[in-house]
Design an enzyme around this catalytic site. Structure first.
Site, PDB file in Angstrom:
ATOM      1  N   SER A 259       0.826  -1.202   0.000  1.00 31.44           N
ATOM      2  CA  SER A 259       0.000   0.000   0.000  1.00 31.44           C
ATOM      3  C   SER A 259       0.867   1.261   0.000  1.00 31.44           C
ATOM      4  O   SER A 259       1.736   1.408  -0.851  1.00 31.44           O
ATOM      5  CB  SER A 259      -0.955  -0.043   1.191  1.00 31.44           C
ATOM      6  OG  SER A 259      -2.000   0.886   1.048  1.00 31.44           O
TER       7      SER A 259
ATOM      8  N   ASP B 104      -5.797  -3.385  -2.471  1.00 35.55           N
ATOM      9  CA  ASP B 104      -4.752  -3.084  -1.495  1.00 35.55           C
ATOM     10  C   ASP B 104      -4.083  -4.345  -0.944  1.00 35.55           C
ATOM     11  O   ASP B 104      -4.751  -5.248  -0.436  1.00 35.55           O
ATOM     12  CB  ASP B 104      -5.408  -2.307  -0.340  1.00 35.55           C
ATOM     13  CG  ASP B 104      -4.412  -1.597   0.541  1.00 35.55           C
ATOM     14  OD1 ASP B 104      -3.426  -2.235   0.948  1.00 35.55           O
ATOM     15  OD2 ASP B 104      -4.620  -0.399   0.826  1.00 35.55           O
TER      16      ASP B 104
END
Length: 296
Positions: A38, A185
């Site tokens: 991320s 993510d």
């Protein structure tokens, strides 16, 4: 001394990494290989591209986070239509502007695809919802999707890893047999991939330093769950942390800079300069305290 570095996810909290990196640089520690999930993948990619910490700070100082938001044009005309896109496109923002920003920063250092990065020096973690797999880019690209790693854009990998569910629309990879995978993510399955540089025998080439945007798992407070929204947030948080917390609890605490960030939401792109500076200061203080006693 050369070390390997792993950066956790955390959205806009990642400004704290800048303060920590300032101290790491002052201690004459140099990253050889880097990995991230991320927001951590953004920092890892820029370090792999050769940016120094002062350059990273300048890049973020000049960045208006709100310019990375790109909801579909129709939502500006019909605000209520954002729920239509949330339902059918599974996200509020397309993520194109964010990917383009990452692309421009990397292009300044002539980094376009993984062919432009020394092999093994950058690893980006993503979550494949369609296959139900954690995927490490570029390592797993050919095995899972039949895609040559040298042809895969680094900016695209970072965009995928940073695709916070529902905030950004999922990315897509078309792999073997023309199958389509939805990618979100990486933090969904591993928000802090400290394991990524271990080989089959669990041996490491050099010391690994992890930077994690949270307290140590042993210091985490119980969540207060009073309603369905609280439970949804707790479910997502637990999925992100469970795998990594188990790994950290049995090893490696001595190699992790924990940077607890309170009161800042992961996707709050509206934070002001004061909050950014507070995040940087927190990272600086935590790294200073940790590295004073770190033994490699």
């Amino acid at each position: 001394m050369k070390i390997d570095g792993v950066f956790s996810g955390g959205g806009v909290k990642a400004y704290a990494f800048i303060g920590a990196l300032e101290i790491i640089e002052k201690k004459n520690l140099q990253f050889e290989r880097v990995a991230g999930t991320s927001a951590g993948s953004i920092v890892a990619a820029l370090i792999a591209a050769g940016y120094r910490v002062d350059e990273l700070k300048n890049i973020l100082d000049e960045l208006d986070l709100t310019q990375l938001l790109d909801p579909p044009m129709l939502t500006k005309i019909l605000p209520g239509s954002k729920w239509f896109f949330l339902y059918f496109q599974m996200g509020l923002n397309k993520g194109d502007k964010f990917e383009q920003w990452v692309y421009r920063q990397l292009a300044h250092r002539n980094i376009y695809t993984f062919a432009d990065v020394t092999e093994g020096y950058l690893k980006v973690v993503v979550s494949d919802l369609s296959l139900g797999k954690l995927v490490v880019i570029p390592d797993d690209l050919e095995r899972v999707y039949g895609i040559k790693p040298e042809n895969f854009p680094v900016a695209k990998a970072v965009r995928m890893s940073s695709g916070f569910p529902y905030f950004f629309m999922p990315s897509k990879i078309y792999g073997k047999k023309r199958g389509k995978s939805l990618i979100v993510d990486g933090g969904l399955l591993s928000n802090f991939p400290l394991w990524v540089f271990e080989d089959e025998t669990n041996k490491r080439l050099r010391p690994i330093l992890g930077l994690k945007l949270s307290d140590s798992p042993s210091e985490t407070s119980p969540k207060k769950i009073k309603n369905a929204l609280d439970m949804l947030h707790a479910l997502f948080s637990t999925m992100k942390q469970a795998h990594d917390a188990r790994y950290i609890s049995t090893s490696e605490k001595a190699n992790i800079i924990f940077i607890p960030v309170k009161g800042v939401q992961t996707t709050n792109f509206m934070i002001d300069e004061k909050v950014k500076q507070e995040l940087i200061n927190t990272g600086r203080q935590r790294a200073e305290k940790f590295l004073k006693y770190w033994s490699t």
